[in-house]
Design a protein around this motif. Structure first.
Motif, mmCIF file in Angstrom:
data_model
loop_
_atom_site.group_PDB
_atom_site.id
_atom_site.type_symbol
_atom_site.label_atom_id
_atom_site.label_comp_id
_atom_site.label_asym_id
_atom_site.label_seq_id
_atom_site.Cartn_x
_atom_site.Cartn_y
_atom_site.Cartn_z
ATOM 1 N N GLN A 232 0.848 -1.236 0.051
ATOM 2 C CA GLN A 232 0.088 0.170 0.179
ATOM 3 C C GLN A 232 0.663 1.304 0.180
ATOM 4 O OE1 GLN A 232 -2.465 -0.650 3.420
ATOM 5 N NE2 GLN A 232 -4.035 -1.545 2.412
ATOM 6 N N ASN A 233 2.138 1.015 0.181
ATOM 7 C CA ASN A 233 2.902 2.301 0.210
ATOM 8 C C ASN A 233 3.524 2.872 -0.913
ATOM 9 O OD1 ASN A 233 3.038 3.150 2.959
ATOM 10 N ND2 ASN A 233 4.663 1.551 3.571
ATOM 11 N N LEU A 234 3.232 1.893 -2.223
ATOM 12 C CA LEU A 234 3.704 1.881 -3.506
ATOM 13 C C LEU A 234 3.793 3.447 -3.812
ATOM 14 C CD1 LEU A 234 3.187 -1.641 -5.180
ATOM 15 C CD2 LEU A 234 5.312 -0.380 -4.421
ATOM 16 N N PRO A 235 2.403 3.927 -4.102
ATOM 17 C CA PRO A 235 2.304 5.246 -4.802
ATOM 18 C C PRO A 235 3.058 6.406 -3.842
ATOM 19 C CG PRO A 235 0.067 4.012 -4.465
ATOM 20 C CD PRO A 235 1.183 3.315 -3.423
ATOM 21 N N ARG A 236 3.111 6.164 -2.517
ATOM 22 C CA ARG A 236 3.919 7.187 -1.746
ATOM 23 C C ARG A 236 5.366 7.246 -1.987
ATOM 24 N NH1 ARG A 236 6.864 7.492 2.857
ATOM 25 N NH2 ARG A 236 6.634 9.533 4.214
ATOM 26 N N VAL A 237 5.892 5.817 -2.168
ATOM 27 C CA VAL A 237 7.296 5.673 -2.352
ATOM 28 C C VAL A 237 7.354 6.261 -3.738
ATOM 29 C CG1 VAL A 237 9.014 4.010 -2.553
ATOM 30 C CG2 VAL A 237 7.442 3.714 -0.824
ATOM 31 N N ALA A 238 6.686 6.076 -4.586
ATOM 32 C CA ALA A 238 6.969 6.455 -5.964
ATOM 33 C C ALA A 238 7.244 7.965 -5.836
ATOM 34 C CB ALA A 238 5.882 6.106 -7.095
ATOM 35 N N GLN A 239 6.334 8.832 -5.188
ATOM 36 C CA GLN A 239 6.350 10.148 -5.066
ATOM 37 C C GLN A 239 7.472 10.679 -4.590
ATOM 38 O OE1 GLN A 239 2.695 10.985 -2.939
ATOM 39 N NE2 GLN A 239 1.917 11.879 -4.825
ATOM 40 N N VAL A 240 7.956 10.192 -3.428
ATOM 41 C CA VAL A 240 9.173 10.307 -2.713
ATOM 42 C C VAL A 240 10.373 10.252 -3.250
ATOM 43 C CG1 VAL A 240 10.612 9.742 -0.544
ATOM 44 C CG2 VAL A 240 8.025 9.741 -0.277
ATOM 45 N N LEU A 241 10.491 9.127 -4.061
ATOM 46 C CA LEU A 241 11.855 8.808 -5.055
ATOM 47 C C LEU A 241 11.893 9.901 -6.168
ATOM 48 C CD1 LEU A 241 11.690 5.042 -5.264
ATOM 49 C CD2 LEU A 241 13.252 6.643 -3.732
ATOM 50 N N ARG A 242 10.690 10.258 -6.643
ATOM 51 C CA ARG A 242 10.750 11.318 -7.779
ATOM 52 C C ARG A 242 11.077 12.698 -7.196
ATOM 53 N NH1 ARG A 242 5.331 9.197 -9.137
ATOM 54 N NH2 ARG A 242 5.713 8.093 -11.121
ATOM 55 N N THR A 243 10.651 12.893 -5.745
ATOM 56 C CA THR A 243 11.148 14.108 -5.087
ATOM 57 C C THR A 243 12.734 14.422 -4.821
ATOM 58 O OG1 THR A 243 8.902 14.310 -4.107
ATOM 59 C CG2 THR A 243 10.717 15.535 -3.121
ATOM 60 N N VAL A 244 13.317 13.159 -4.174
ATOM 61 C CA VAL A 244 14.575 13.316 -3.889
ATOM 62 C C VAL A 244 15.524 13.056 -5.081
ATOM 63 C CG1 VAL A 244 14.131 12.325 -1.740
ATOM 64 C CG2 VAL A 244 14.796 10.801 -3.550
ATOM 65 N N SER A 245 15.124 12.610 -6.286
ATOM 66 C CA SER A 245 15.857 12.814 -7.462
ATOM 67 C C SER A 245 15.477 13.781 -8.515
ATOM 68 C CB SER A 245 15.705 11.242 -7.845
ATOM 69 O OG SER A 245 14.382 10.983 -8.491
ATOM 70 N N LEU A 246 14.825 14.764 -8.055
ATOM 71 C CA LEU A 246 14.453 15.986 -8.990
ATOM 72 C C LEU A 246 15.444 16.570 -9.550
ATOM 73 C CD1 LEU A 246 11.645 17.347 -9.923
ATOM 74 C CD2 LEU A 246 12.099 19.118 -7.971
ATOM 75 N N SER A 247 16.586 16.512 -8.986
ATOM 76 C CA SER A 247 17.761 17.534 -9.514
ATOM 77 C C SER A 247 18.851 16.250 -9.512
ATOM 78 C CB SER A 247 18.212 18.701 -9.059
ATOM 79 O OG SER A 247 17.169 19.441 -8.739
ATOM 80 N N PRO A 248 18.877 15.587 -10.557
ATOM 81 C CA PRO A 248 19.995 14.429 -10.663
ATOM 82 C C PRO A 248 21.341 14.726 -10.436
ATOM 83 C CG PRO A 248 18.751 14.363 -12.689
ATOM 84 C CD PRO A 248 18.032 15.319 -11.704
ATOM 85 N N ASP A 249 21.625 15.900 -11.244
ATOM 86 C CA ASP A 249 22.934 16.473 -11.300
ATOM 87 C C ASP A 249 23.585 16.791 -10.058
ATOM 88 O OD1 ASP A 249 22.870 16.120 -14.035
ATOM 89 O OD2 ASP A 249 22.540 18.129 -14.581
ATOM 90 N N GLU A 250 22.635 17.116 -9.055
ATOM 91 C CA GLU A 250 23.095 17.701 -7.734
ATOM 92 C C GLU A 250 23.032 16.603 -6.739
ATOM 93 O OE1 GLU A 250 20.500 20.807 -6.427
ATOM 94 O OE2 GLU A 250 20.711 21.829 -8.483
#
Length: 268
Positions: A232-250
């Motif tokens: 049940q955590n899958l949608p939340r996990v996908a959101q968090v991972l998108r957020t932390v990797s928003l600026s991949p160069d950094e």
């Protein structure tokens, strides 16, 4: 004859050599009798087998039964021979944790334990269960977790010494388990040759695991744990991972890692 059980590793007793004596023998020893004379001229009276079914005639010349309790053995003929039998029960095994749990910081932990049994330990296990009431139920741990069986770990048994009384160390790495860094109870369990079980008191600890200090690594490991905690955590996990990797160069030292994470997010 009195034949002790094999696990006792004691010699056979020839009854004719110990006429009238009190014999202390392990419970489950076998008495074998070969009598001579006319049928009915010699009889056996015993109170050690506790048999209530499949009884043989007291006049049988060949008899065999197992000692289940203390009592008397009497052979009656032209003369009478009697023995007092003291049956010593096989005690359940004992085990306990020794000292504190230790960890190397990379995920591997070790816990010393001591075990004892009259005739020797044949196998042992450690059971690890989650102390759900002690879990910090925030973020990805708010939802009810999937039901999981306790973790079962085989205990090492001494190779060179006696397994009747020994100390050994359980060494394991459970960093990849969803319960890593969570409150758990560890119970040591040992078994003797008769199947008797001995358990230690519960050892309540935080399950040792690898420590991550890089912020991105810590975030990824936390989200991995949340996925394992419940789907049940899958949608939340996908959101968090998108957020932390928003600026991949950094945040990524290697952009190939960023691409790998994007593939993971797509799979989620």
């Amino acid at each position: 004859w009195v034949q002790p059980p094999p696990y006792a590793k004691q010699p056979t007793i020839y009854l004719a050599d110990v006429m009238g004596e009190t014999l202390t023998v392990p419970q489950d020893s076998t008495i074998r009798l070969s009598l001579y004379g006319e049928i009915g001229s010699v009889t056996v009276d015993e109170t050690v087998s506790a048999r209530t079914q499949d009884l043989t005639s007291v006049a049988d010349l060949d008899q065999e039964f197992v000692i289940a309790q203390s009592g008397r053995l009497v052979i009656k003929g032209q003369e009478e021979a009697a023995w007092t039998i003291v049956a010593t029960p096989d005690q359940p095994p004992f085990v306990e944790a020794v000292g504190d749990i230790e960890t190397d910081g990379q995920g591997q932990f070790s816990q010393e334990f001591a075990a004892f049994d009259d005739y020797g330990i044949v196998q042992g296990r450690a059971w690890i269960t989650l102390n759900l009431a002690e879990v910090d139920r925030r973020y990805g741990l708010q939802r009810a977790p999937l039901k999981r069986a306790p973790i079962e770990l085989g205990l090492p048994l001494t190779i060179s010494g006696s397994r009747a009384d020994f100390t050994e160390t359980l060494v394991e790495d459970l960093s990849k388990h969803v319960w890593a860094h969570q409150p758990v109870s560890i119970v040591f369990e040992v078994e003797d040759i008769r199947g008797q079980i001995g358990q230690s008191a519960s050892l309540d600890v935080m399950l040792p695991a690898r420590n991550f200090f890089d912020p991105m690594a810590k975030a990824l490991i936390e989200q991995r744990r949340d996925v394992l905690w419940t789907p049940q955590n899958l949608p939340r996990v996908a959101q968090v991972l998108r957020t932390v990797s928003l600026s991949p160069d950094e945040v990524f030292r290697d952009l190939d890692d960023a691409k790998t994470l994007m593939d993971i997010i797509a799979d989620l």
